[in-house]
Design an enzyme around this catalytic site. Structure first.
Site, short mmCIF file in Angstrom:
data_model
loop_
_atom_site.label_atom_id
_atom_site.label_comp_id
_atom_site.label_asym_id
_atom_site.label_seq_id
_atom_site.Cartn_x
_atom_site.Cartn_y
_atom_site.Cartn_z
CE LYS A 44 -1.97 2.71 3.04
NZ LYS A 44 -1.87 4.02 2.37
CD GLU A 93 13.09 1.16 9.48
OE1 GLU A 93 13.47 2.13 10.20
OE2 GLU A 93 13.80 0.18 9.23
CB CYS A 127 12.10 9.08 9.66
SG CYS A 127 13.19 8.02 8.76
CD GLU A 176 9.35 12.48 12.68
OE1 GLU A 176 8.26 11.89 12.88
OE2 GLU A 176 10.31 11.93 12.09
#
Lengths: 511, 541
Positions: free
Chosen positions: B232, B308, B342, B439
């Site tokens: 996906k 992750e 990330c 973040e």
């Protein structure tokens, strides 16, 4: 995997095409030495003839390298290693050169297979459909290894950071035999290049042609000059110079055990370079009492006669359990009689000529020795036709361990069948040899297979198969069959040095 | 939100004179930024009003199931946008639970009946190598599509990411025939071996920040190990995965081995994570979504999960560092890919002795950053991915100002359309401010001052994340001490974002579970089977 090449028809005595050999449809282009990326004459200007084993006629005259040429080649390889770019390129870039080389091998498969058969005498179908695809497959395998050579980080007793890096060993000297010229080229060159080494390769004087051609393709694929140097020539001159060279960091040799001992001696007398040896064999093929006899006969036949019997791993002592012995020898004889011997360029031919006059004479001497020592010759026993080096598929029964034909490597189409009674006995007898290269075990009993696998003192045990030679399967010998392993992950260590790096840790968060 | 990563090679040019493709990209970006930057400010943003038309057509917008492009079961589509303008690029088939079901059925059949896992590894590797060749052939279209859909600089997509995509598939093609089990010593007379088998049908969910690279990280190892896949994509960037999946089939991939479903997390993603016939899930994205994925896997069939997730990675500049190099690398570590990584070095810890000099130069470097139409040559920074991210980044900037960090430069949008944000630098950032904890996933650098090494270790580790860290020092001892002490899956010493195919990547703590890339990634897609049989009369044990 080597099986399945035409097994049709016609007693070998028909000797298809031996008297009127097919003319190979290619020209020989590369006959000079390949040093530092250029084809050059030998320093002495000398050449030597290479022969068509079907006739003994000269195919081409090839530059004859000796000590002076080895010096030049080593010098080129040294420079290519010390100054680069090869070992300073990324592993990924090296792998791409090898992948391109494999593609070129596939593209030139017909010329290479023709050259191989012409110079060596092996069936063309075997060269073209089995060996050449396996060669590009092996090169792709090593291309994949280039960027996967891992060192370790190592636990230490105190506050130290310890790691290993695996470095290319340097200039590798490689000496290859004549029975599988291109495959041996791939076994040697693939791992050395993947690891970042540079190479001086000496081919066998019987079969110098295909290595020169393949090396040329490797340069077309982008190999920098000096990384792979190919010197044609003889063992006592070129080979000895390479083995004793002070600037060669590693030696790998495939050939007879006698020559292997000399190579190791020369290495130790010169600069103590590490040596990998793939030598002779007298491999047992053990047919147990529960075996399917028809399958066992076919496989034992293949194990011995494949490639004119010129395999270091040939199953040259066929041990058959007494319960199935009589049926086995009758069928083994019939199978040998059905073997199609003839011009290797002819479709359906299973067996071509032996490599040269020396091997041819040696095999005939062993056949005489077998007869004289009281073994029973049940088929074959003589040459075939009147020219070239063809030999009849030969089968001896009632062979005893103390006969020469049961002890020495014949390297020809001569099957020796021995009878055994129980497992402990066959283990003892199978191991009673100075060799330890391979063994075949034919049984459907799991316990028997496991027991024999561990008990046999050999580098490869094939169970209900033989001569399965995947790129990933390691190959090499116990005892006087050699030192080290080729192919697979194991062979990389032949071309790597391990460097430990140690540094103190100040205030480490953990040890 | 998720972050993803790139190319190494960019940073290598700082320390090494490597010959690799992407090194030259960094060099050229650096040069351009210097050249274009002199006397200019990012606010020039010249190109923003006059956008280049992407040189590519969109051919594939349907779901790819069992080797065929098909509409969604519901017939629905969703729009995908150009982040430079917010305009619709294309309408894409919107997969949901029903489409996931169909895709899993195709993958199940392709796994259980073959031929994929029954082919030799060599045959699988040849297909992967042919695929890499096809991608190379179509690199230009793919890079254009990637930039159009994602907004990242075209030079980065074309010269760094596409070559690395190809490189990853070469790498994994090489692994296919090198997956070794062990023979195992036993205490008694037993022969023991381990077989490493493909795990089965893998569900893979990838993010929008590096759509193609994340495809390669996920699909490469799964296929090398002989698995089949339902992938996906992110709803923001569905286009390139469909294109390369098509190329994979041209390369000889059998139908059903790789199925690609475009769609949203709560519908398609959740259906995949909770599917009873999926044997493995790998997810890259935000930590919050990662927790949901793990929960769905646990509640359904207990499939193993690789995650992750997010990060708040420290970049530590020690007192002995070469300040100019440290500034450049810290800038790169944060601003690369519009800050949408990330592993972005989003907490820049600077030793007090070099702090003032560093700050001045970091600000100057940010002001020189070339922001503009990512299709334009020399542009270092394009727009953020979408309006949601754009608004979120601006909210964090306001939060930084309100919490009394010092805004050194930037702080606002750039231009009047699309999602461009000014390169922004905060100084005097404290550990308890939101901008030092969350973040941001945007071009916002937070600079923090530190005094000694024990302090910086404690502060750097004081986060729920543990993805990566940068260390800038000349001292072997400092490097070794920090390397061990930092609770992070990657420590880059005097470099950042070096992403070789062989280097494992993954997080400690809430940055994830498991590792991708390298030999470690193979374990994600293998089951280990021990085979034990008695030995009768063994010659040795």
């Amino acid at each position: 995997r080597f099986c399945g090449v035409g097994r049709v028809v016609s007693g070998y005595s028909t000797s298809a095409g031996i008297e009127n050999p097919i003319n190979p449809s290619i020209k020989v282009h590369c006959t000079q030495l390949l040093i530092n990326g250029n084809f050059v004459d030998s320093a002495s200007g000398k050449t030597f003839p290479t022969y068509d084993p079907r006739t003994g006629d000269v195919i081409a005259h090839v530059a004859e390298g000796d000590a002076e040429d080895i010096d030049r080649a080593v010098c080129a390889a040294r420079k290519a290693f010390d100054e680069g770019p090869w070992p300073k390129m990324t592993a990924y870039e090296r792998s791409k050169v090898l992948f391109r080389f494999a593609d070129l091998l596939d593209k030139h498969i017909e010329e290479l297979a023709t050259l191989e058969t012409w110079d060596n005498g092996k069936p063309y179908e075997q060269s073209a459909k089995i060996e050449l695809p396996m060669i590009s497959r092996i090169i792709r395998y090593y291309a994949g290894w280039a960027d996967k050579i891992h060192g370790l980080t190592i636990p230490a007793d105190g506050p130290h950071l310890v790691q290993t890096i695996h470095e290319p060993i340097g200039v590798a000297g490689q000496i290859i035999p004549w029975n599988f010229p291109l495959l041996m080229f791939a076994w040697k060159v693939g791992p050395a290049l993947a690891c970042g080494c540079t190479i001086v390769l000496k081919s066998a004087e019987q079969t110098p042609l295909s290595a020169l051609y393949a090396a040329k393709l490797l340069h077309e694929a982008g190999l920098p000059p000096g990384v792979l140097n190919v010197v044609s020539g003889f063992g006592p001159t070129a080979g000895a110079a390479l083995a004793s060279h002070m600037d060669v960091d590693k030696l790998a040799f495939t050939g007879s055990s006698e020559t292997g001992k000399i190579v190791l001696e020369l290495a130790s007398k010169s600069n103590l370079k590490p040596v990998t040896l793939e030598l002779g064999g007298k491999s047992p093929f053990i047919v147990c009492k529960d075996a399917d006899v028809d399958k066992a006969v076919e496989l034992a036949h293949f194990a011995l006669f494949f490639n004119q019997g010129q395999c270091c791993s040939a199953g040259s002592r066929t041990y058959v359990h007494e319960d199935v012995h009589d049926e086995f020898i009758e069928k083994a004889k019939a199978r040998a009689l059905k073997r199609s011997v003839g011009d290797p360029f002819k479709a359906g031919v299973e067996q071509g000529p032996q490599i040269d006059s020396e091997q041819f004479e040696k095999i005939l001497r062993y056949i005489r020795s077998g007869i004289e020592s009281g073994a029973t010759l049940i088929t074959g026993g003589d040459r075939l036709g009147s020219k070239g080096f063809y030999i009849q598929p030969t089968v001896f029964t009632n062979v005893k361990e103390d006969m020469l034909i049961a002890q020495e490597e014949i390297f020809g189409p001569v099957q020796s069948i021995l009878k055994f009674r129980d497992m402990d006995e066959v283990i003892r007898r199978a191991n009673s040899t100075r060799y330890g290269l391979a063994a075949g075990v034919f049984t459907n009993d799991l316990d028997t297979a496991n027991t024999l696998s561990r008990a046999l003192k050999v580098g490869t045990v094939w169970i209900n198969c033989y001569d399965v030679f995947d790129a990933a399967i390691p190959f090499g010998g116990y005892k006087m069959s050699g030192q080290g392993r080729e192919k697979g992950v194991h062979c990389l260590s032949n071309y790597l040095q391990v460097k430990a790096i140690v540094a103190p840790l100040k205030n480490p968060a953990w040890i | 939100m998720a972050a993803r990563r790139i190319s190494s090679l960019l940073t290598r040019s700082l320390s090494v004179s490597s010959s690799s493709v992407s090194t030259s990209l960094f060099a050229s970006l650096g040069k351009n930024s210097g050249r274009n930057g002199i006397g200019k400010r990012f606010s020039t943003a010249a190109a923003l009003e006059d956008l280049i038309v992407p040189p590519v057509q969109i051919a594939y917008t349907q779901n790819l199931i069992d080797g065929k492009f098909v509409d969604a079961a519901s017939g629905k589509t969703f729009p995908t946008y150009d982040p430079r303008t917010g305009d619709v690029i294309a309408n894409v088939a919107e997969g949901d639970a029903e489409d996931i079901d169909r895709a899993v059925a195709a993958a199940r059949k392709a796994f259980d009946e073959g031929p994929w896992p029954k082919m030799t590894p060599y045959e699988r590797s040849r297909i992967m190598l042919r695929f890499a060749d096809l991608v190379e052939k179509h690199s230009e279209e793919l890079a254009a599509l990637e930039t159009w859909n994602n907004g990242k600089p075209h030079e980065q997509a074309a010269k760094s990411e596409l070559p690395m995509f190809i490189r990853l598939f070469h790498y994994y093609a090489g692994w296919a025939d090198k997956i070794h089990g062990l023979t195992v010593p036993a205490d008694g007379p037993h022969h023991v071996q381990t077989l490493h088998e493909p795990i089965g049908v893998a569900g893979q969910i990838i993010p929008w920040n590096f759509p193609l690279l994340m495809f390669a990280w996920k699909v490469g190892p799964a296929l090398a190990c002989g698995n089949t896949i339902v992938l996906k994509t992110a709803e923001q960037t569905p286009l390139t995965a469909l294109y390369v999946a098509k190329l994979f089939h041209e390369a000889g991939l059998p139908p059903g081995v790789l199925n690609v479903v475009s769609g949203y997390g709560p519908t398609a993603g959740a259906a995949l994570a909770s599917h009873m016939d999926v044997d493995k899930v790998a997810f890259t994205g935000s930590t919050d979504t990662g927790k949901i994925v793990l929960e769905l896997a646990a509640k359904s069939n207990l499939k193993p999960v690789t995650l992750e997730l997010g990060g708040k990675s420290p970049f530590i500049i020690c007192e002995d560092a070469d300040v100019d190099k440290a500034v450049e690398l810290a800038h790169f570590a944060l601003f690369f890919n519009q800050g949408q990584c990330c592993c972005a070095g989003s907490r820049t810890f600077v030793h007090e002795r070099v702090y003032d000099e560093f700050l001045e130069k970091a600000k100057a470097r940010a002001l020189r950053r070339v922001v503009g139409d990512p299709f334009r040559k020399g542009v270092e920074q394009g727009p953020q991915i979408d309006t949601e991210q754009f608004e979120k980044v601006l909210r964090y900037i306001r939060s930084g100002i309100e919490s009394n960090a010092t805004l050194e430069c930037g702080g606002d949008r750039l231009g009047t359309k699309g999602y461009f944000v000014q390169p922004t630098v905060f100084s005097n950032v404290k550990d308890d401010m939101l901008i030092a904890k969350d973040e941001i996933f945007g071009p916002v650098q937070s600079i923090l001052k530190f005094k000694d090494i024990d302090e910086v270790i404690r502060r750097a580790n004081n986060t729920r994340y543990g993805l990566a860290a940068g260390v800038f020092t000349k001292s072997v001892e400092t490097a070794n001490t920090l390397t061990r002490a930092l609770r992070a899956g990657t420590v880059w010493v005097n470099c950042f974002d070096v992403f070789d195919a062989a280097i494992p990547f993954g997080g400690y703590k809430m940055s994830g579970i498991g590792r991708e890339k390298g030999i470690y990634s193979l374990h994600n897609y293998l089951q280990v089977k021990a085979v034990v049989t008695p030995l009768k009369n063994p010659a040795w044990l």
